[in-house]
Design a protein around this motif. Structure first.
Motif, PDB file in Angstrom:
ATOM      1  N   ILE A  91      -1.798   4.444   4.985  1.00 45.36           N
ATOM      2  CA  ILE A  91      -2.142   4.193   3.296  1.00 45.36           C
ATOM      3  C   ILE A  91      -3.344   2.773   3.797  1.00 45.36           C
ATOM      4  O   ILE A  91      -3.079   2.765   4.470  1.00 45.36           O
ATOM      5  CB  ILE A  91      -1.529   4.259   2.201  1.00 45.36           C
ATOM      6  N   THR A  92      -4.041   3.360   2.788  1.00 41.99           N
ATOM      7  CA  THR A  92      -5.373   2.654   2.338  1.00 41.99           C
ATOM      8  C   THR A  92      -5.622   1.861   0.435  1.00 41.99           C
ATOM      9  O   THR A  92      -4.880   2.746  -0.159  1.00 41.99           O
ATOM     10  CB  THR A  92      -6.625   3.013   2.736  1.00 41.99           C
ATOM     11  N   LEU A  93      -5.525   0.948   0.475  1.00 38.88           N
ATOM     12  CA  LEU A  93      -5.808   0.437  -0.662  1.00 38.88           C
ATOM     13  C   LEU A  93      -6.433  -0.695  -1.225  1.00 38.88           C
ATOM     14  O   LEU A  93      -6.989  -1.177   0.115  1.00 38.88           O
ATOM     15  CB  LEU A  93      -4.654  -0.446  -0.916  1.00 38.88           C
ATOM     16  N   ARG A  94      -7.535  -0.491  -1.973  1.00 36.07           N
ATOM     17  CA  ARG A  94      -8.619  -0.737  -2.539  1.00 36.07           C
ATOM     18  C   ARG A  94      -8.534  -2.826  -3.159  1.00 36.07           C
ATOM     19  O   ARG A  94      -7.298  -3.003  -3.370  1.00 36.07           O
ATOM     20  CB  ARG A  94      -9.875  -0.313  -3.364  1.00 36.07           C
ATOM     21  N   MET A  95      -9.242  -3.459  -2.330  1.00 36.91           N
ATOM     22  CA  MET A  95      -8.903  -4.878  -2.512  1.00 36.91           C
ATOM     23  C   MET A  95      -8.874  -5.372  -4.675  1.00 36.91           C
ATOM     24  O   MET A  95      -7.545  -5.526  -4.348  1.00 36.91           O
ATOM     25  CB  MET A  95      -9.805  -5.509  -2.146  1.00 36.91           C
ATOM     26  N   CYS A  96      -8.871  -4.509  -4.510  1.00 38.14           N
ATOM     27  CA  CYS A  96      -9.020  -4.818  -6.484  1.00 38.14           C
ATOM     28  C   CYS A  96      -7.830  -4.557  -6.614  1.00 38.14           C
ATOM     29  O   CYS A  96      -7.363  -4.827  -8.200  1.00 38.14           O
ATOM     30  CB  CYS A  96     -10.169  -3.840  -7.053  1.00 38.14           C
ATOM     31  N   ASP A  97      -7.127  -3.034  -6.447  1.00 42.22           N
ATOM     32  CA  ASP A  97      -6.033  -2.909  -7.231  1.00 42.22           C
ATOM     33  C   ASP A  97      -4.360  -3.664  -6.763  1.00 42.22           C
ATOM     34  O   ASP A  97      -3.431  -3.794  -7.121  1.00 42.22           O
ATOM     35  CB  ASP A  97      -6.082  -1.540  -6.140  1.00 42.22           C
ATOM     36  N   VAL A  98      -5.028  -4.361  -5.049  1.00 41.70           N
ATOM     37  CA  VAL A  98      -3.354  -5.050  -4.747  1.00 41.70           C
ATOM     38  C   VAL A  98      -2.954  -5.838  -5.225  1.00 41.70           C
ATOM     39  O   VAL A  98      -1.751  -5.926  -5.585  1.00 41.70           O
ATOM     40  CB  VAL A  98      -3.781  -5.658  -2.197  1.00 41.70           C
ATOM     41  N   GLU A  99      -3.468  -7.259  -5.940  1.00 45.37           N
ATOM     42  CA  GLU A  99      -3.122  -8.255  -6.295  1.00 45.37           C
ATOM     43  C   GLU A  99      -2.218  -7.409  -7.936  1.00 45.37           C
ATOM     44  O   GLU A  99      -0.985  -7.807  -8.052  1.00 45.37           O
ATOM     45  CB  GLU A  99      -3.523  -9.305  -6.490  1.00 45.37           C
ATOM     46  N   ARG A 100      -3.234  -7.192  -8.597  1.00 45.73           N
ATOM     47  CA  ARG A 100      -2.265  -6.106  -9.773  1.00 45.73           C
ATOM     48  C   ARG A 100      -1.078  -5.130  -9.214  1.00 45.73           C
ATOM     49  O   ARG A 100       0.429  -5.951 -10.144  1.00 45.73           O
ATOM     50  CB  ARG A 100      -3.489  -5.417 -10.710  1.00 45.73           C
TER      51      ARG A 100
ATOM     52  N   ALA B  32       0.282  -1.308   3.599  1.00 46.61           N
ATOM     53  CA  ALA B  32      -1.548  -0.620   3.438  1.00 46.61           C
ATOM     54  C   ALA B  32      -2.887  -1.640   4.418  1.00 46.61           C
ATOM     55  O   ALA B  32      -2.141  -2.830   4.857  1.00 46.61           O
ATOM     56  CB  ALA B  32      -1.530  -0.655   2.084  1.00 46.61           C
ATOM     57  N   GLU B  33      -3.491  -1.009   4.764  1.00 49.89           N
ATOM     58  CA  GLU B  33      -5.166  -1.388   5.285  1.00 49.89           C
ATOM     59  C   GLU B  33      -5.068  -1.475   4.092  1.00 49.89           C
ATOM     60  O   GLU B  33      -5.584  -0.634   2.742  1.00 49.89           O
ATOM     61  CB  GLU B  33      -5.178  -0.593   6.003  1.00 49.89           C
ATOM     62  N   ILE B  34      -6.077  -2.926   4.335  1.00 55.92           N
ATOM     63  CA  ILE B  34      -7.186  -3.525   2.959  1.00 55.92           C
ATOM     64  C   ILE B  34      -7.979  -3.045   2.877  1.00 55.92           C
ATOM     65  O   ILE B  34      -9.293  -4.139   4.044  1.00 55.92           O
ATOM     66  CB  ILE B  34      -6.219  -4.258   2.249  1.00 55.92           C
TER      67      ILE B  34
ATOM     68  N   ILE C 136      -6.107   8.006  -2.500  1.00 58.26           N
ATOM     69  CA  ILE C 136      -5.604   8.228  -4.059  1.00 58.26           C
ATOM     70  C   ILE C 136      -5.952   6.294  -4.249  1.00 58.26           C
ATOM     71  O   ILE C 136      -5.184   5.897  -3.548  1.00 58.26           O
ATOM     72  CB  ILE C 136      -4.348   8.700  -4.066  1.00 58.26           C
ATOM     73  N   MET C 137      -6.498   6.151  -5.219  1.00 54.04           N
ATOM     74  CA  MET C 137      -6.302   4.840  -5.830  1.00 54.04           C
ATOM     75  C   MET C 137      -6.258   5.148  -7.520  1.00 54.04           C
ATOM     76  O   MET C 137      -6.576   5.862  -7.902  1.00 54.04           O
ATOM     77  CB  MET C 137      -8.070   3.694  -5.443  1.00 54.04           C
ATOM     78  N   MET C 138      -5.752   4.054  -7.658  1.00 51.92           N
ATOM     79  CA  MET C 138      -5.564   3.614  -9.300  1.00 51.92           C
ATOM     80  C   MET C 138      -6.714   3.985 -10.109  1.00 51.92           C
ATOM     81  O   MET C 138      -7.930   4.306 -10.001  1.00 51.92           O
ATOM     82  CB  MET C 138      -5.966   2.506  -9.702  1.00 51.92           C
ATOM     83  N   GLY C 139      -6.360   5.610 -11.364  1.00 53.09           N
ATOM     84  CA  GLY C 139      -7.497   5.348 -11.685  1.00 53.09           C
ATOM     85  C   GLY C 139      -7.580   7.286 -11.353  1.00 53.09           C
ATOM     86  O   GLY C 139      -7.991   8.137 -11.378  1.00 53.09           O
TER      87      GLY C 139
END
Length: 143
Positions: A17-26, A52-54, A65-68
């Protein structure tokens, strides 16, 4: 099989899976805040974040798939397809098909891409398998 062996086995079977940096902390904060009320789902979300890969926020991957994101997925057991938007808990609205990241389905979907399948256990002990059919980025990510 010992619990640690089972966790290692499940993690080796999970799709990348992959996440965007802007979502990780939240997402980390949400998992921590939900640990008392929804311990199993919060733990699942925290494990997903850690594996996850960031990516930098500026890098958008088609079908990620990211937030939103608006996501169409298939429940591989029932064969039923569903279209939802993945949202933070305060924006959740089941009737509007806005599912929270702190639900088992939300935590399972985050970071997947179109075509990927994930199996996971619900807090009630049932196993679910979901396959992502398509994912559209949030409207604000396109600007």
């Amino acid at each position: 099989m010992m619990v640690n062996d089972m966790i290692s086995y499940l993690q080796s079977e999970l799709p990348p899976i992959t996440l965007r940096m802007c979502d990780v902390e939240r997402l980390r904060n949400i998992a921590e805040a939900a640990s008392d009320k929804y311990p199993q789902t919060a733990d699942f979300l925290a494990r997903e974040i850690e594996r996850a890969e960031i990516l930098p926020d500026s890098q958008l991957l088609p079908g990620l798939i990211m937030m939103g994101s608006e996501v169409t997925f298939r429940d591989d057991i029932s064969g039923q397809e569903r279209c939802v938007t993945l949202v933070y808990p305060e924006a959740a609205d089941v009737e509007a098909n806005k599912i929270s990241i702190i639900t088992p389905i939300g935590a399972a979907l985050i970071g997947l891409s179109a075509g990927q399948t994930i199996e996971f256990q619900t807090p009630g002990g049932r196993w679910r398998s979901l396959t992502v059919i398509r994912a559209y980025p949030p409207r604000d990510a396109l600007n």
